[in-house]
Write a protein that holds these residues in place. Structure first.
Motif, short mmCIF file in Angstrom:
data_model
loop_
_atom_site.label_atom_id
_atom_site.label_comp_id
_atom_site.label_asym_id
_atom_site.label_seq_id
_atom_site.Cartn_x
_atom_site.Cartn_y
_atom_site.Cartn_z
N THR A 119 0.52 -0.96 -0.32
CA THR A 119 0.01 -0.14 -0.07
C THR A 119 0.62 0.98 0.21
OG1 THR A 119 0.00 -0.17 2.36
CG2 THR A 119 -1.83 -1.49 1.60
N ARG A 120 0.08 2.45 0.06
CA ARG A 120 1.13 3.47 -0.22
C ARG A 120 1.58 3.92 0.87
NH1 ARG A 120 -3.09 7.57 -3.95
NH2 ARG A 120 -4.68 6.47 -2.44
N ARG A 121 0.46 3.81 1.92
CA ARG A 121 1.00 3.95 3.32
C ARG A 121 2.23 3.01 3.92
NH1 ARG A 121 -1.47 6.17 7.85
NH2 ARG A 121 -3.53 5.64 6.76
N GLN A 122 2.85 2.39 3.58
CA GLN A 122 4.06 1.44 4.29
C GLN A 122 4.89 1.42 3.06
OE1 GLN A 122 2.01 -2.76 1.94
NE2 GLN A 122 2.31 -3.36 4.22
N VAL A 123 5.03 2.18 1.94
CA VAL A 123 5.92 2.80 1.11
C VAL A 123 6.10 4.34 1.82
CG1 VAL A 123 5.87 3.89 -0.77
CG2 VAL A 123 5.48 1.90 -1.25
N LEU A 124 4.74 4.86 1.76
CA LEU A 124 5.62 5.73 2.41
C LEU A 124 6.43 5.68 4.23
CD1 LEU A 124 5.22 9.08 3.37
CD2 LEU A 124 2.91 8.81 4.29
N GLY A 125 5.74 5.26 4.62
CA GLY A 125 6.92 3.65 5.88
C GLY A 125 7.95 3.95 5.87
N VAL A 126 8.17 2.64 4.84
CA VAL A 126 9.44 2.51 4.55
C VAL A 126 10.53 3.66 4.10
CG1 VAL A 126 10.87 1.04 3.23
CG2 VAL A 126 9.18 0.33 4.01
N VAL A 127 10.21 4.67 3.36
CA VAL A 127 11.16 5.75 2.93
C VAL A 127 10.88 6.78 4.26
CG1 VAL A 127 10.52 7.51 1.63
CG2 VAL A 127 9.62 5.85 0.14
N ILE A 128 10.45 6.61 5.22
CA ILE A 128 10.65 7.58 5.82
C ILE A 128 11.51 6.91 6.85
CG2 ILE A 128 9.46 8.37 8.35
CD1 ILE A 128 7.51 9.11 7.07
N GLY A 129 11.66 5.42 7.05
CA GLY A 129 12.03 4.68 7.59
C GLY A 129 13.59 4.64 6.73
N PHE A 130 14.47 4.62 5.43
CA PHE A 130 15.56 4.83 5.57
C PHE A 130 15.02 5.86 5.50
CE2 PHE A 130 17.17 5.61 1.18
CZ PHE A 130 18.35 4.82 1.36
N LEU A 131 14.67 7.19 5.90
CA LEU A 131 15.24 9.02 5.65
C LEU A 131 15.99 8.69 6.81
CD1 LEU A 131 15.73 11.40 5.12
CD2 LEU A 131 13.32 11.90 6.30
N GLY A 132 15.80 8.13 8.00
CA GLY A 132 15.97 7.98 9.18
C GLY A 132 17.34 6.52 9.83
N THR A 133 17.33 5.92 8.48
CA THR A 133 18.72 4.80 8.37
C THR A 133 20.34 5.77 7.43
OG1 THR A 133 16.82 3.08 8.12
CG2 THR A 133 19.36 3.04 7.20
N SER A 134 19.28 6.73 6.72
CA SER A 134 20.53 7.29 5.99
C SER A 134 20.96 7.97 6.72
CB SER A 134 19.39 7.64 5.07
OG SER A 134 18.89 7.18 3.56
N ILE A 135 20.53 8.90 7.64
CA ILE A 135 20.92 10.29 8.78
C ILE A 135 21.83 9.50 9.51
CG2 ILE A 135 20.48 10.93 10.71
CD1 ILE A 135 17.24 11.95 9.24
N LEU A 136 21.42 8.37 10.04
CA LEU A 136 22.23 7.68 10.73
C LEU A 136 23.12 7.04 9.98
CD1 LEU A 136 19.98 5.20 12.96
CD2 LEU A 136 21.19 5.95 13.86
N ILE A 137 23.53 6.23 9.00
CA ILE A 137 25.00 6.58 8.23
C ILE A 137 25.82 7.56 7.95
CG2 ILE A 137 25.61 5.77 5.72
CD1 ILE A 137 22.72 3.92 5.02
N LEU A 138 25.19 8.64 7.32
CA LEU A 138 25.93 9.68 7.59
C LEU A 138 26.70 10.70 8.39
CD1 LEU A 138 23.61 12.01 4.72
CD2 LEU A 138 25.47 10.39 4.21
N LYS A 139 25.49 10.34 9.99
CA LYS A 139 26.36 11.28 11.25
C LYS A 139 27.33 10.11 11.56
CE LYS A 139 27.09 13.74 14.48
NZ LYS A 139 27.37 14.64 13.85
N GLY A 140 27.37 8.44 10.84
CA GLY A 140 27.77 7.69 11.30
C GLY A 140 29.81 7.21 10.38
N ALA A 141 29.67 8.11 10.06
CA ALA A 141 30.26 7.81 8.64
C ALA A 141 31.49 9.04 8.94
CB ALA A 141 29.94 8.31 7.00
N GLU A 142 30.35 10.49 9.57
CA GLU A 142 30.96 11.04 9.99
C GLU A 142 32.32 11.39 11.39
OE1 GLU A 142 30.10 15.34 12.61
OE2 GLU A 142 28.78 15.01 10.79
N LEU A 143 31.34 10.14 11.80
CA LEU A 143 32.05 10.09 13.49
C LEU A 143 33.38 8.64 13.43
CD1 LEU A 143 28.53 9.60 15.54
CD2 LEU A 143 30.32 11.69 16.08
N ASN A 144 32.88 8.30 12.09
CA ASN A 144 34.20 7.81 12.09
C ASN A 144 34.59 7.20 11.01
OD1 ASN A 144 33.56 5.60 14.61
ND2 ASN A 144 31.73 5.43 13.82
#
Length: 292
Positions: A119-144
């Motif tokens: 569903t569109r709701r599932q896709v939106l939820g995954v995109v939001i979750g992926f956004l959070g994941t991207s922030i974690l990755i970028l910050k992790g790269a900055e710290l390490n």
């Protein structure tokens, strides 16, 4: 307990088990090579599952064997080695964060290959979750900055395999018992794992004389029983009582557990990563919120 609440119990338990697996891999690598770790993880898990469910093998139908074999290699064999290789260069928490790509890949593969609608709701939820994941990755790269992020490719490849596996279970193994699936997965992969172990010099005296060897074996046993054998059965059940997207969203909660272990083990963590974790949780909630 109704099906709605039960699937959330499975999701949380799996998040704690698998979120703890990354630190166990990191600790086991102190006394073992990544190939020894991957091979031992498959072999020991196979022994646990055979002891618990060898009677279930007779119930496997001929038409199911093809999918059980494919599922075994994609869902267990290759990722067992790939994650161990990846964690020789990147932090355990970062590996868990990258693993959050599984739900996105599940939706993409489910739609493109397995014709499973989302569903569109599932896709939106995954995109939001992926956004959070991207922030974690970028910050992790900055710290390490000293970490070799090319090794993250092993984790990304594993997420594609996990995504294919969860769709295979849902589409082709829906009526097979979870323990039967797990046992059937390991029958074809134990022998290749044993062959790889024989070629890693595991049985040389230098391996046994390593001061970290005994503790590494202890971590592998924990990882094999809880992180693979028990978790495989629970995950197969979760896929059957929910949807592929819901089941794969366990990878959104795992980084939070892994980050806690990482902080306790001296890995870096920031306020921005905490905010990103909350974004991930919101994405999980939105993906599976019932429509009115």
């Amino acid at each position: 307990m109704n099906g709605i609440n039960l699937k959330w119990v499975y999701l949380i338990v799996l998040s704690v088990i698998w979120g703890s697996s990354f630190i166990l891999i990191k600790k086991a690598l102190l006394g073992l090579t990544p190939y020894q770790l991957g091979a031992l993880r498959v072999i020991i898990t196979g022994l646990f599952l055979f002891l618990a469910g060898y009677k279930n093998v007779k119930a496997i139908r001929k038409k199911d064997w093809k999918w059980l074999i494919i599922s075994g290699f994609l869902g267990t064999f290759f990722p067992a080695f790939f994650f161990a290789i990846a964690e020789t260069e990147i932090d355990s928490a970062v590996a868990s964060i990258l693993n959050s790509l599984v739900p996105l890949n599940t939706i993409l593969l489910g739609f493109a290959v397995f014709k499973i609608a989302s569903t569109r709701r599932q896709v939106l939820g995954v995109v939001i979750g992926f956004l959070g994941t991207s922030i974690l990755i970028l910050k992790g790269a900055e710290l390490n900055p000293e970490q070799n992020y090319l090794y993250a490719g092993f984790v990304i490849a594993s997420t594609l395999m996990y995504a294919a596996n969860v769709n295979i279970i849902k589409r082709y193994l829906q009526d097979v018992k979870p323990l039967t699936i797990a046992v059937g997965n390991f029958i074809p992969i134990v022998i290749p794992a044993l062959v790889i172990l024989l070629f890693t010099d595991f049985f040389n005296s230098s391996t046994f004389n390593n001061p970290d060897f005994k503790m590494s074996i202890f971590y592998i046993v924990l990882l094999s029983f809880f992180g693979t054998a028990l978790a495989k059965v629970l995950f197969n059940k979760l896929v059957q009582i929910s949807t592929p997207v819901f089941a794969s969203s366990v990878t959104y909660l795992m980084p939070i557990v892994a980050l806690i272990w990482g902080v306790l083990d001296g890995e870096g963590f920031s306020l921005i990563q905490g905010v990103a974790s909350l974004i991930i949780l919101f994405g999980v909630y939105l993906s599976h919120k019932r429509t009115s």
